[in-house]
Design an enzyme around this catalytic site. Structure first.
Site, PDB file in Angstrom:
ATOM      1  N   ASP A  94       0.818  -1.114   0.130  1.00 55.00           N
ATOM      2  CA  ASP A  94      -0.033   0.029   0.053  1.00 55.00           C
ATOM      3  C   ASP A  94       1.096   1.215  -0.162  1.00 55.00           C
ATOM      4  O   ASP A  94       2.012   1.369  -0.316  1.00 55.00           O
ATOM      5  CB  ASP A  94      -1.051  -0.051   1.168  1.00 55.00           C
ATOM      6  N   ASP A  95       0.157   2.328   0.563  1.00 55.35           N
ATOM      7  CA  ASP A  95       0.914   3.539   0.334  1.00 55.35           C
ATOM      8  C   ASP A  95       2.320   3.643   1.130  1.00 55.35           C
ATOM      9  O   ASP A  95       2.581   2.482   2.141  1.00 55.35           O
ATOM     10  CB  ASP A  95       0.218   4.707   1.237  1.00 55.35           C
ATOM     11  N   CYS A 144      -2.421   9.408  -0.075  1.00 56.13           N
ATOM     12  CA  CYS A 144      -3.272   9.622   1.095  1.00 56.13           C
ATOM     13  C   CYS A 144      -2.390   9.792   2.288  1.00 56.13           C
ATOM     14  O   CYS A 144      -2.934  10.312   3.229  1.00 56.13           O
ATOM     15  CB  CYS A 144      -4.425   8.874   1.104  1.00 56.13           C
ATOM     16  N   LYS A 173      -3.879  -0.810  -6.948  1.00 57.92           N
ATOM     17  CA  LYS A 173      -4.913  -0.077  -6.227  1.00 57.92           C
ATOM     18  C   LYS A 173      -4.756   1.428  -6.376  1.00 57.92           C
ATOM     19  O   LYS A 173      -3.729   1.840  -6.232  1.00 57.92           O
ATOM     20  CB  LYS A 173      -4.718  -0.364  -4.693  1.00 57.92           C
ATOM     21  N   ASP A 175      -5.890   5.178  -5.580  1.00 57.16           N
ATOM     22  CA  ASP A 175      -6.583   5.770  -4.569  1.00 57.16           C
ATOM     23  C   ASP A 175      -7.048   7.241  -4.878  1.00 57.16           C
ATOM     24  O   ASP A 175      -6.928   7.559  -6.294  1.00 57.16           O
ATOM     25  CB  ASP A 175      -5.669   5.953  -3.285  1.00 57.16           C
ATOM     26  N   TRP A 209     -13.829   5.368  -2.726  1.00 60.31           N
ATOM     27  CA  TRP A 209     -14.725   5.386  -1.542  1.00 60.31           C
ATOM     28  C   TRP A 209     -16.256   5.609  -1.783  1.00 60.31           C
ATOM     29  O   TRP A 209     -16.752   6.074  -0.980  1.00 60.31           O
ATOM     30  CB  TRP A 209     -14.271   6.399  -0.475  1.00 60.31           C
ATOM     31  N   ARG A 228     -13.847   0.534  -4.310  1.00 55.26           N
ATOM     32  CA  ARG A 228     -14.233   0.614  -2.772  1.00 55.26           C
ATOM     33  C   ARG A 228     -15.537   1.194  -2.943  1.00 55.26           C
ATOM     34  O   ARG A 228     -15.745   2.371  -3.712  1.00 55.26           O
ATOM     35  CB  ARG A 228     -13.286   1.604  -2.200  1.00 55.26           C
ATOM     36  N   ASP A 232     -12.550   4.045   4.841  1.00 57.62           N
ATOM     37  CA  ASP A 232     -11.826   2.888   5.298  1.00 57.62           C
ATOM     38  C   ASP A 232     -12.316   2.254   6.400  1.00 57.62           C
ATOM     39  O   ASP A 232     -13.167   2.734   7.285  1.00 57.62           O
ATOM     40  CB  ASP A 232     -10.480   3.836   5.746  1.00 57.62           C
TER      41      ASP A 232
HETATM   42  C1  GLA Z   1      -6.709   5.539   1.571  1.00 66.18           C
HETATM   43  C2  GLA Z   1      -7.258   4.445   1.456  1.00 66.18           C
HETATM   44  C3  GLA Z   1      -6.670   3.431   2.288  1.00 66.18           C
HETATM   45  C4  GLA Z   1      -5.242   3.469   2.325  1.00 66.18           C
HETATM   46  C5  GLA Z   1      -4.652   4.675   2.946  1.00 66.18           C
HETATM   47  C6  GLA Z   1      -3.232   4.846   2.171  1.00 66.18           C
HETATM   48  O1  GLA Z   1      -7.254   6.088   3.137  1.00 66.18           O
HETATM   49  O2  GLA Z   1      -8.563   4.248   1.555  1.00 66.18           O
HETATM   50  O3  GLA Z   1      -7.175   2.015   2.193  1.00 66.18           O
HETATM   51  O4  GLA Z   1      -4.806   2.909   1.073  1.00 66.18           O
HETATM   52  O5  GLA Z   1      -5.300   5.760   1.908  1.00 66.18           O
HETATM   53  O6  GLA Z   1      -2.541   6.236   2.911  1.00 66.18           O
END
Ligand code: GLA
Length: 609
Positions: A94-95, A144, A173, A175, A209, A228, A232
């Site tokens: 991820d990030d 993010c 993924k 975002d 989201w 999504r 979160d």
């Molecule tokens: C957003 C995404 C999360 C994650 C964070 C990473 O909040 O919705 O799933 O990937 O960023 O910073």
């Protein structure tokens, strides 16, 4: 007093029958197969069933524990623990994998501390294990991460997609942070086309989201493989249930190649009970959600692994028909969710979102099965297959889910009849919280019901209670025969462990046993005059306990025992609380942490007019 927080579970043993099998005609029935919703899929041929794998975010976020060795360790765990064989394929990061700046050529640079050998080295390692590798970025100028973010993909789509493809990325993924207010459909479509242009098959996960208008689920199928539907997840019960409620309404948009994504799994992260994690996993499976493990698999407990590796539940999620299950009933916090499966079976989840145990039931007709003399019913958490004449029913603990696979099966007489069990503790009044006083038996009634077509032979009930508790049957727990739709009740005397309050060897019949630090607050409304109690650390713990007891009248401390320890006798504490609106009994940890701080307010009395 002790709340019955750990559920009393009853175990049914030795239920079997073939009695009368010959008397019932066998009928073969053609099952009705539901068809997938007609939404158009993204034409990359990927994710025909919901993606399964791992993503580090829920367990590490951007902390330093996220690095090359961790990701490789997770890939190793996939192979060693059987997750790979169970269908988990994607090891996604991820990030926070990147440096804050692009290089002079405008390319993203892997973080030099976390990934000193670059991302390709990690992807190669993951591939060498027969697994696939996923990466993350944002459809914005930055990602993010709250520390300011790392460079995002907006206006760099093709360059970044090419780089990802050259590293061997199989899953992206994408975002939504720092999107500069630009149109979501355009931003996400641009990356779709960039990924396509690389020629590498890359599963495309839209992480938007559910914010844009029109909603992502109305356009997502043409753009990505999953999207999504919510903000979160976090590792707690109420958040998980709120995501379920948002996602369960969107079933019509999901299907092979294009899935609703209510976010990654929290199973194993410690913020929910095992019952709640089983519910989380069951509900994600019945909603055909992506199953991306969010816990550190190098440290997962056997209990966590037994949830993640339940092949029957995984099969519900991964069913090739690709239909997202929906609630056919939701009333007073009790849900019946149904997912049609390939071949005509139905997955049925009986989900109890309330704080009390409940019996939930549905009928074969209600879940969409055709008429039949009886059905095969498999409990996917207890691993048992039985026959039912048509009722699907279970006693479900608070926050629990019973998950079944039910189908028409002409071999149904070979299975024992389905019996379920309801357990009811005696209550102080209807709807009251069940309370067990230590040492004083509580009456609990168990009711076994036979919903099979055939009679159950010799059903016997065992009541399993938490460690230290006892359960004694006060009426027969065995009956020779239980006919169809017949019930059998047993009463039990259940005793909770516990001792009376004891300070310095003196036993007190009444009082408040608390754990410091804490506050017990009473609304006195100006009507009370005095508080007194014998206070001290209970003898039940080792000599490390130390607590100071205080009485407060509104904002003023009116009595303080000073620090008392296990080795000291009770101190008499009293205070004038005349005129106070709120009276507070406060315990502190004595300045050395809360270990063994069992704080007793023995013989506590509040004098009021
Ligand atoms: C957003 C995404 C999360 C994650 C964070 C990473 O909040 O919705 O799933 O990937 O960023 O910073």
């Amino acid at each position: 007093m002790r709340r019955l927080s750990s559920p009393i579970t009853a175990v049914l043993a030795a239920v079997s029958t073939l009695v009368g099998a010959g008397a019932v005609a066998l009928t073969s029935v053609v099952a009705v197969v539901a068809t997938a919703p007609p939404s158009a899929a993204l034409e990359n041929g990927l994710a025909r069933i919901p993606p399964m794998g791992f993503n580090n975010w829920n367990t590490t976020e951007c902390r330093a524990v996220f690095h090359e060795a961790m990701v490789k360790g997770v890939a190793d765990a996939f192979v060693a623990s059987g997750l790979k064989d169970a269908g988990y394929t994607y090891v996604n990061i991820d990030d926070c994998w990147a440096e804050p700046q692009r290089n002079s050529a405008g390319n993203l640079v892997p973080n030099r501390t976390r990934f000193p050998n670059g991302i390709k080295a990690v992807a190669d390692y993951v591939h060498s294990k027969g697994l696939k590798f996923g990466l993350y970025t944002s459809a914005g100028t930055k990602t993010c991460n709250r520390d300011g973010g790392f460079p995002g993909g907006l206006d760099h789509e093709q360059q970044d997609a090419n780089l990802f493809a050259s590293w061997g990325v199989d899953y992206l993924k994408y975002d939504n942070c720092n999107n500069q207010g630009r149109d979501a459909v355009q931003r996400y479509t641009k990356m779709r086309d960039a990924l396509k242009a690389t020629g590498r098959p890359i599963v495309y996960s839209i992480c938007e989201w559910g914010r844009s208008d029109p909603k992502v689920w109305t356009w997502g199928a043409n753009v990505g493989n999953l999207w999504r539907t919510t903000g979160d997840i976090s590792d707690n019960w109420s958040r998980m249930v709120s995501l379920l409620k948002q996602n369960e309404k969107l079933a019509q948009y999901a299907g092979p190649g294009h899935w609703n994504d209510p976010d990654m799994l929290e199973v194993g992260n410690g913020g929910m009970t095992t019952t709640e994690y089983r519910t989380h996993f069951s509900l994600w499976a019945i909603m055909a959600a992506p199953l991306l493990i969010g816990t550190d698999l190098r440290k997962a407990t056997p209990e966590t692994m037994s949830i993640l590796l339940n092949s029957d539940v995984i099969a519900v999620d991964q069913d090739p028909l690709g239909v997202q299950g929906t609630p056919v009933r939701a009333q007073d916090g009790l849900y019946v969710l149904v997912k049609p499966l390939a071949g005509g079976d139905r997955a049925v989840a009986l989900f109890n979102s309330t704080d009390r145990p409940a019996t939930i039931s549905a009928t074969a007709t209600e879940v969409g099965l055709s008429e039949a003399p009886a059905y095969r019913i498999r409990d996917l958490w207890t691993d048992t297959t039985r026959e039912t004449a048509g009722v699907i029913r279970a006693g479900v603990p608070a926050h629990g889910t019973a998950l079944f696979r039910v189908g028409v099966d002409r071999w149904w007489p070979l299975y024992p009849p389905a019996v379920d069990l309801a357990v009811e503790p005696e209550l102080a009044y209807p709807g009251a919280t069940p309370i067990a006083m230590p040492g004083r038996p509580l009456t609990v009634t168990s009711t076994v019901l036979n919903s099979g077509r055939l009679p159950a032979l010799l059903p016997r009930v065992d009541l399993a209670v938490p460690e230290g508790w006892t359960a004694r049957a006060t009426s027969p727990r065995l009956t020779p025969l239980l006919g169809r739709d017949r019930s059998f009740r047993t009463t039990w005397a259940v005793t909770a462990p516990g001792r009376p309050l004891t300070i310095g060897g003196v036993v007190y019949a009444k009082g408040l046993g608390a754990h410091a630090p804490g506050t017990i607050e009473y609304y006195a409304g100006g009507n009370c005059s005095a508080v007194r109690a014998a206070v001290g650390v209970d003898d039940e713990k080792d000599p490390n306990g130390s607590v100071a007891f205080q009485i407060w009248a509104d904002g003023v401390k009116v009595a303080d025992s000073g620090v008392l320890t296990n080795t000291m006798p009770a101190a008499s504490l009293q205070a004038d609380v005349s005129g106070a609106t709120l009276v507070r009994l406060v315990t502190t940890d004595g300045g050395d942490g809360m270990n063994s701080d069992h704080a007793d307010w023995a013989d506590a009395q509040l004098t009021c007019s």
